[in-house]
Design an enzyme around this catalytic site. Structure first.
Site, short mmCIF file in Angstrom:
data_model
loop_
_atom_site.label_atom_id
_atom_site.label_comp_id
_atom_site.label_asym_id
_atom_site.label_seq_id
_atom_site.Cartn_x
_atom_site.Cartn_y
_atom_site.Cartn_z
N HIS A 119 -4.39 -2.05 -12.46
CA HIS A 119 -3.87 -1.68 -11.15
C HIS A 119 -3.70 -2.91 -10.27
O HIS A 119 -4.63 -3.69 -10.10
CB HIS A 119 -4.84 -0.69 -10.48
CG HIS A 119 -4.31 -0.05 -9.25
ND1 HIS A 119 -3.55 1.10 -9.28
CD2 HIS A 119 -4.40 -0.42 -7.94
CE1 HIS A 119 -3.21 1.44 -8.04
NE2 HIS A 119 -3.71 0.53 -7.21
N SER A 120 -2.52 -3.07 -9.71
CA SER A 120 -2.26 -4.19 -8.80
C SER A 120 -2.73 -3.84 -7.40
O SER A 120 -2.41 -2.76 -6.88
CB SER A 120 -0.75 -4.49 -8.77
OG SER A 120 -0.34 -4.92 -10.04
N GLU A 162 -0.89 -8.30 -4.73
CA GLU A 162 -0.33 -7.63 -3.56
C GLU A 162 1.20 -7.86 -3.49
O GLU A 162 1.67 -8.99 -3.68
CB GLU A 162 -1.01 -8.23 -2.32
CG GLU A 162 -0.82 -7.50 -1.05
CD GLU A 162 -1.53 -6.15 -1.00
OE1 GLU A 162 -0.83 -5.16 -0.77
OE2 GLU A 162 -2.75 -6.09 -1.18
N ASP A 196 9.21 -9.79 -9.18
CA ASP A 196 7.87 -9.44 -9.68
C ASP A 196 7.23 -10.69 -10.25
O ASP A 196 7.66 -11.19 -11.29
CB ASP A 196 7.99 -8.35 -10.77
CG ASP A 196 6.63 -7.77 -11.15
OD1 ASP A 196 5.61 -8.44 -10.91
OD2 ASP A 196 6.61 -6.65 -11.68
N ARG A 198 3.87 -11.01 -10.82
CA ARG A 198 2.49 -10.73 -11.22
C ARG A 198 2.17 -11.36 -12.59
O ARG A 198 2.98 -11.31 -13.49
CB ARG A 198 2.27 -9.22 -11.31
CG ARG A 198 2.21 -8.55 -9.96
CD ARG A 198 2.10 -7.07 -10.08
NE ARG A 198 3.32 -6.47 -10.60
CZ ARG A 198 3.47 -5.17 -10.83
NH1 ARG A 198 2.46 -4.35 -10.59
NH2 ARG A 198 4.60 -4.70 -11.29
#
Ligand SMILES: [Zn+2]
Length: 272
Positions: A119-120, A162, A196, A198
């Site tokens: 989970h981000s 985030e 994105d 991440r």
């Protein structure tokens, strides 16, 4: 805020096996051993946490996880200051070290095919309950599904993720751009930031440590997340669809995600 653990406490925790490090392949490395390959992760835990999220009550074991290199730099500064009797300066120092979390449900040594959520972090959704996104319900629902699952499983909570990796400050700006008509990805681009950014490599190392080489089920609608983990050699992943918390206020956001490649059907977006 300065992250600091007194060296004598640090040593005691290491002796107790509650502060330890793993290498990039998820292999436990003895304290003080140099890690030669890839970014190592230091873990503190297990720490029992009784969670109560709305109607959901669940006991988990929490591990706090940081990059060994980031922690090492901070410890060096802290040691120098302490040697100069400058400990009072800790109050004025800020450390921005990303601390990820692992929440374990059940006994990992018994897992054969656990249920996993990577989970981000999303302050507005997870903590404030914002319905601009569906992160809050996704986190609560993941924990609930894992609690009800025979195997149990884990949540890896990625603190530096985030706004898909752009940070809370830039995410706040993207919300204002979105209110001007841009979608969530266009808004990132308008700020000159990636759609994105991440990085799931730490999640990969943590999965290798906790899940070992077992197959596992991953709660996600995002094929890129699976692709990124596969690039780390983690291939025994079964995707489990994770649609929840769809409301009138986040339908447009979810539709943008769908167009970007998230595996959501028109029916998913009609839900609730
Ligand atoms: Zn969110």
């Amino acid at each position: 805020m300065f992250t600091y653990i007194d060296p004598s406490i640090r040593e005691r925790l290491e002796e107790q096996g509650k502060l330890f490090q793993i290498d990039v392949d998820g292999v436990r490395v003895p304290a003080h051993h140099a890690v030669t390959r890839g970014p190592a992760i230091s873990l503190l835990g297990p720490i029992p946490l009784p969670l109560k999220l709305c109607d959901l009550a669940i006991n988990v074991d929490w591990y706090a996880c940081v990059r060994r290199t980031e922690l090492g730099k901070l410890e060096e500064i802290a040691d120098e200051l302490r040697a100069q009797q400058g400990q009072a300066l800790f109050a004025t120092l800020a450390s921005s070290m990303a601390v990820n979390s692992v929440l374990i449900v059940g006994d990992p040594s018994r897992w054969q095919n656990p249920l996993v959520r990577v989970h981000s972090s999303c302050l507005t959704g997870d903590v404030f309950g914002s319905e601009r996104c569906e992160c809050g319900p996704q986190l609560a629902s993941a924990l609930d599904k894992i609690r009800q699952d025979e195997q149990g499983g884990m949540v890896i909570y990625m603190s530096g993720h985030e706004g898909r990796g752009i940070g809370l400050w830039a995410k706040a700006a993207t919300y204002l751009l979105q209110d001007g008509g841009e979608d969530t990805y266009q808004a990132n681009r308008s700020l000159g930031l990636p759609d994105d950014s991440r990085d799931f490599s730490d999640a990969g190392s943590l999965l290798k440590f906790f899940v070992k080489d077992q197959p596992f089920r991953l709660l996600t609608n995002n094929p890129k997340k699976i692709h990124d983990l596969e690039k780390m050699g983690i291939t025994k992943i079964t995707r489990v669809k994770h649609v929840t918390g769809v409301t009138d206020t986040n339908r447009r956001y979810l539709s943008a995600k769908q167009n970007w490649g998230h595996e959501l059907t028109p029916e998913d977006l009609d839900a609730e």
